[in-house]
Structures are given as C-alpha cells and as structure tokens.
Enzyme design. Sequence first.
Site, PDB file in Angstrom:
ATOM      1  N   ASN A 161      45.752  29.328  -9.666  1.00 47.22           N
ATOM      2  CA  ASN A 161      46.245  29.958  -8.589  1.00 47.22           C
ATOM      3  C   ASN A 161      45.299  30.954  -7.899  1.00 47.22           C
ATOM      4  O   ASN A 161      45.506  31.212  -6.621  1.00 47.22           O
ATOM      5  CB  ASN A 161      47.486  30.637  -8.978  1.00 47.22           C
ATOM      6  CG  ASN A 161      47.304  31.823 -10.098  1.00 47.22           C
ATOM      7  OD1 ASN A 161      46.423  31.935 -10.755  1.00 47.22           O
ATOM      8  ND2 ASN A 161      48.517  32.389 -10.185  1.00 47.22           N
ATOM      9  N   LYS A 181      35.848  27.967 -18.643  1.00 47.27           N
ATOM     10  CA  LYS A 181      36.473  26.546 -18.363  1.00 47.27           C
ATOM     11  C   LYS A 181      37.465  26.989 -17.220  1.00 47.27           C
ATOM     12  O   LYS A 181      38.580  27.427 -17.405  1.00 47.27           O
ATOM     13  CB  LYS A 181      36.987  26.172 -19.654  1.00 47.27           C
ATOM     14  CG  LYS A 181      37.740  24.981 -19.438  1.00 47.27           C
ATOM     15  CD  LYS A 181      39.211  25.074 -19.554  1.00 47.27           C
ATOM     16  CE  LYS A 181      40.287  23.980 -19.446  1.00 47.27           C
ATOM     17  NZ  LYS A 181      40.083  23.749 -17.803  1.00 47.27           N
ATOM     18  N   PRO A 182      37.196  26.599 -16.105  1.00 46.90           N
ATOM     19  CA  PRO A 182      38.312  26.537 -14.861  1.00 46.90           C
ATOM     20  C   PRO A 182      39.533  25.481 -15.255  1.00 46.90           C
ATOM     21  O   PRO A 182      39.130  24.531 -15.649  1.00 46.90           O
ATOM     22  CB  PRO A 182      37.464  26.421 -13.731  1.00 46.90           C
ATOM     23  CG  PRO A 182      36.283  25.426 -14.307  1.00 46.90           C
ATOM     24  CD  PRO A 182      36.059  25.631 -15.538  1.00 46.90           C
ATOM     25  N   ALA A 183      40.329  25.931 -14.520  1.00 43.46           N
ATOM     26  CA  ALA A 183      41.628  24.900 -14.417  1.00 43.46           C
ATOM     27  C   ALA A 183      41.237  23.548 -13.929  1.00 43.46           C
ATOM     28  O   ALA A 183      40.488  23.487 -13.043  1.00 43.46           O
ATOM     29  CB  ALA A 183      42.752  25.508 -13.600  1.00 43.46           C
ATOM     30  N   SER A 220      49.613  30.325 -18.896  1.00 49.44           N
ATOM     31  CA  SER A 220      50.992  30.457 -19.314  1.00 49.44           C
ATOM     32  C   SER A 220      51.065  30.909 -20.701  1.00 49.44           C
ATOM     33  O   SER A 220      50.205  30.937 -21.511  1.00 49.44           O
ATOM     34  CB  SER A 220      51.473  29.017 -19.316  1.00 49.44           C
ATOM     35  OG  SER A 220      50.717  28.205 -20.403  1.00 49.44           O
ATOM     36  N   GLU A 254      46.257  37.161 -20.156  1.00 48.49           N
ATOM     37  CA  GLU A 254      46.939  37.853 -18.929  1.00 48.49           C
ATOM     38  C   GLU A 254      47.888  36.445 -18.916  1.00 48.49           C
ATOM     39  O   GLU A 254      47.336  35.282 -18.227  1.00 48.49           O
ATOM     40  CB  GLU A 254      46.014  37.917 -17.699  1.00 48.49           C
ATOM     41  CG  GLU A 254      44.801  39.098 -17.886  1.00 48.49           C
ATOM     42  CD  GLU A 254      45.452  40.340 -17.465  1.00 48.49           C
ATOM     43  OE1 GLU A 254      46.581  40.404 -17.619  1.00 48.49           O
ATOM     44  OE2 GLU A 254      44.663  41.216 -17.752  1.00 48.49           O
ATOM     45  N   LEU A 255      48.976  36.638 -19.090  1.00 47.28           N
ATOM     46  CA  LEU A 255      50.096  35.629 -19.200  1.00 47.28           C
ATOM     47  C   LEU A 255      51.157  35.717 -17.955  1.00 47.28           C
ATOM     48  O   LEU A 255      50.578  36.484 -16.729  1.00 47.28           O
ATOM     49  CB  LEU A 255      50.755  35.612 -20.336  1.00 47.28           C
ATOM     50  CG  LEU A 255      49.915  35.586 -21.744  1.00 47.28           C
ATOM     51  CD1 LEU A 255      50.645  35.505 -22.923  1.00 47.28           C
ATOM     52  CD2 LEU A 255      48.989  34.430 -21.595  1.00 47.28           C
ATOM     53  N   CYS A 306      51.200  35.704 -10.495  1.00 49.26           N
ATOM     54  CA  CYS A 306      51.836  36.229 -11.801  1.00 49.26           C
ATOM     55  C   CYS A 306      52.661  37.480 -11.479  1.00 49.26           C
ATOM     56  O   CYS A 306      53.597  37.624 -12.215  1.00 49.26           O
ATOM     57  CB  CYS A 306      51.035  36.282 -12.651  1.00 49.26           C
ATOM     58  SG  CYS A 306      49.299  37.171 -12.071  1.00 49.26           S
ATOM     59  N   GLU A 323      59.935  32.204 -15.229  1.00 51.46           N
ATOM     60  CA  GLU A 323      59.061  32.333 -14.081  1.00 51.46           C
ATOM     61  C   GLU A 323      59.180  31.254 -13.249  1.00 51.46           C
ATOM     62  O   GLU A 323      58.952  30.189 -13.642  1.00 51.46           O
ATOM     63  CB  GLU A 323      57.536  32.590 -14.597  1.00 51.46           C
ATOM     64  CG  GLU A 323      56.564  33.000 -13.696  1.00 51.46           C
ATOM     65  CD  GLU A 323      55.116  32.784 -14.102  1.00 51.46           C
ATOM     66  OE1 GLU A 323      54.930  32.155 -15.112  1.00 51.46           O
ATOM     67  OE2 GLU A 323      54.412  33.847 -13.684  1.00 51.46           O
TER      68      GLU A 323
END
Length: 482
Positions: A150, A173-175, A227, A248-249, A282, A383
């Site tokens: 995001n 490691k990116p999304a 997540s 950091e969720l 978030c 969420e």
Amino acid sequence: MALQKMLIYGEWVPAAAGRSISVYNPATGELVDEIPAASAEDVATAVGAAHSAFPAWAHTPAVKRAELLDRSRHSLLSRREEIARLITEECGKPLRQSHGEVNVAADFIRWYAEEGRRSYGEWIPDPLPDRRLLTIRQPIGVAAIITPWNFPAYMVARTATAALAAGCTVVIKPARQTPLTALALARAFNDGGIPPGVLNVVTGDANVIGQAFLDDQRVRKISFAGSPKVGKLLMRGAANHVKRVSLELGGHAAFIIMSDAALDRAIDGLMSAKFQNAGQTCIAPNHVYVHSSLLAPFLELLSSRVERLKVGNGLDSETDVGPLINRDALEKVSSHVNDAIDHGARLLTGGHQLTADDQAKGNFYAPTILADVTPQMRITREETFGPVIAVTAFETDDEAIERANSTQYGLAAYLYTRDISKAIRIAERLDVGMVGVNDTRIAAVEAPFGGVKLSGIGREGGREGLAAFTETKQLALRIEPA
Ligand code: NAP
C-alpha cells in the site's frame, strides 16, 4: 516492458532458476512487468551478500553513511516522476498521492542519514568507586525487511534507511503486487554509492523467501509490515533462532467526534485520512463515533462530500480515489458492506462495485457511508481496507472510549473536540500507539509510528526507528585508584 532483475551484491540478476511472476495494474488489469521469482538459494545468496558486507558497513563512520544516503536521496528525487508513475501503475493510488509518497520516502532518507550520526550511548553512574559503566549502540547485523503493497516507496524507505543508518545491511522483500517501486528505490541507493551487498532486494514467492529468512541464522532481525496473520507466523518462526522482530500490523482506527467538535474540520480530516489510497492505509479511520447531537448534520455534510469524489484510474489527474489492489480486496470490502446492511446498517451512499465502461477491468468500489453500525457487524471488528465509512452515534465519553477500545487492534485513533483537557484525558485512555487530536496527519518521519495489541510490536520512524536496528552493549571498565 523488460523482465526486471533483483539486486544482489551490487549486481542486477535474474532468479537462478529463471522463474518469474507477473505484476498487474489494479486499475486496468493489464500486465505492468515481470519480476524474478527467487528460490531459497537466491535468498541465501542475498543474505550471504549482506552478511559479508556487514563488517565494513558497520565500521563505516556514520557521517560517511549519511553522505551516501544523501546521495541516494538525490538520485531518488532525480527520478521522482518515473517512480511516482510506477507507484500508481502497480498500486493504483492517484498520481499526486504517489508524488507525495516519493517526497516522504526522500524525507525518511534525509532524516535517518542525519539521525544515524546521533546513535548515542550512555555513561551510567556506578555504585563502585573503581569501575565505570557505559553503553554503546551497535548495529544488529543483517536485517530482512518485508514490506506491504500500500506504500511501496514509503515503507521501504522508512525501514531500510533506518537499518542502513544504524549500520545494518539489508535484504528487502517487497510485496508481489508492488515490487517495481522497491527495485526503483534500490537503483537509487545503488546509484547513490551504497556499497555492494549493503542493500539487496529479492522478489518472488513470499512463503519461499519468508521461510529462507527465518531459517538463516545470519539474519538477525525481521522487520515486517503487513497483516497480523503473516506477522504472527513470522514471530513464531523467528523464535527458532531468537531473531529480533518489529511488526507493523493492521489497524482499526476509531474516529471520535465529541459534541463540541468543529464539524467542518472533523469532516476535512476524515475525508483525507479515509480516502487516501482508497482507504487502504493501516491508519485509515475504520469506525466513526459521533456524538448523537451532531449525527444528523454530520451525515448530511459527509454524504455531500463523499458523493462528489471521483473514482478512477490514478493516472487521470481528476481522480480522487483509485482502485482496490485486487479482486480479493474488492470481495472483502463488498462482504463487509453487505454484512452490515444485512444486520440493519443504513446505506447512505455507495455500497457497490463500479463497473461502468472500462472500470469493470479494474477493482473499483464506490465510496460508501454506512450509518447505525452496531457491534454485531464484521466491519466493527475487522479491518475493511477500503473506501467505506462506518458511523455510530454515542451519548457519553465513556461509551465512545469503550467502543473505540473494543477491537483487537490498537494502531491509531482520532479525536475531535475543542476541549484540550478532555482531549488529553481521552487520548491517555485510548489503547493505541498514536492519537490524532483535531488532526489526522499522525505520520511524520521524526515521530515513532506503531501500535499495540494486534497492531504490532515496536516503532518505526523517529529515533525509535533507528534504535530498533541496534543492540545496546554494556562496557564495565575497571580503573586504578587515583
Ligand atoms: P500481507 O499479506 O501480510 O503481506 C505483507 C507482506 O508480507 C508482503 O510482502 C507479502 O508478500 C509478505 N508475506 C506474505 N506471506 C508471507 C510469508 N508467509 N512469509 C513472509 N512474508 C510474507 O499483508 P497485505 O494484506 O498485503 O497488506 C495489508 C496489511 O498491511 C494491512 O493489514 C495493513 O494494515 C498492514 N499495514 C500495516 C502498516 C503499518 O505500518 N502498521 C503499514 C502498511 C500496511 P506477497 O505480497 O508476495 O504475498
């Protein structure tokens, strides 16, 4: 379009096995590019590169590290337009938000370049006359950084530059939805003169890469944003080698509007915090608690603002709200809204996917307001991560605080009131890591960002973000009598 490569030990390399993964534009469904799918062996090579680069980088004077980071910042800003466009193409957010994100990424690099020079230890008052106690702060070692889609530039910059400034080396490691931005940032660091092996990027299957990070003893820290489900999995896995973790969720921010609030200001704050990146942040307000005396004017004013939002492709300069990241996200938002309506919520606007013309090819959902939301509805617990505002009226301060604290999450909350004493008292009682009072701009490079409860462990940003990549070493020194 060319097959992208990963950055390992200063070289741009494909996956050793030649496998790749496709990246799609969430606004059009079109292919943006292909990325390498790293194997566990590729990850081991990247961790090996970071491990061998660590001693020299850790001993590089902080001022020299700052200089190289600053050069990387200039390199990033020189490619601002290109990177902003990339963010919009792979993540969907409106182009002006992508520009803002690149600027903040550059601000993080500047902040940590400077802050790395202030990683101070302490001289501790000692009870023994012939001893002196002091501490120094040293980099942890190799850090594995796993980022979400995001904020593909912001999240890489926030964590990786804190790690680099502290003297750690990193493997990022990116999304899988947004690897291209991370690779573009890596190019900026490489061009800025960060030595080979200090910053590496691997792309591909998350399970393979995540497990390889966990299994490798050389990785001393896992820094993760994403997540709670994956955060817990990593925390469990990190226990084997007792790796440090920062998590950091997600969040479920309450937005409380007291009876004395400036309603216009509250709605301005809500609009910008809720619809940034189509609600996929978030810290997005998930649930608005408004004092019953303000409910009617609030809903009327809010509806007129929400109905004016223009939803579309982020590359269109008129777009306020872009697409959701993928079909799963669309289904989740839709199911939250339908569940709320089934349980008696009042739909004021929106409430459906947008499919006119070309929009059916993307993941567009109409900005939505639900009133009369009750605790039985999923939207009050989970969420939503979409452009949906859930509204509930309250009567007393205690009721608002209790409702705001009733979720498992604890990242952020917002409070609007003209009474500063009340604001302080309520802020102290909210179970969250961050509270915005009469303001929703709670993220700043200088300030600690993070949550409590299911929202995670640790803080990023600010001096806490630097400390998170260091160990404290104590020195006990025997001295001779005078
Ligand atoms: P996610 O599925 O947990 O993915 C986040 C990252 O974890 C991605 O890079 C993903 O890779 C990776 N991942 C997935 N499974 C993994 C595994 N088994 N081992 C190692 N890595 C793994 O989260 P998301 O749903 O994409 O992201 C949205 C969530 O992130 C929201 O809950 C949001 O609130 C949270 N978030 C929190 C913050 C914060 O600072 N508090 C900031 C931004 C987002 P792939 O993409 O390749 O699967």
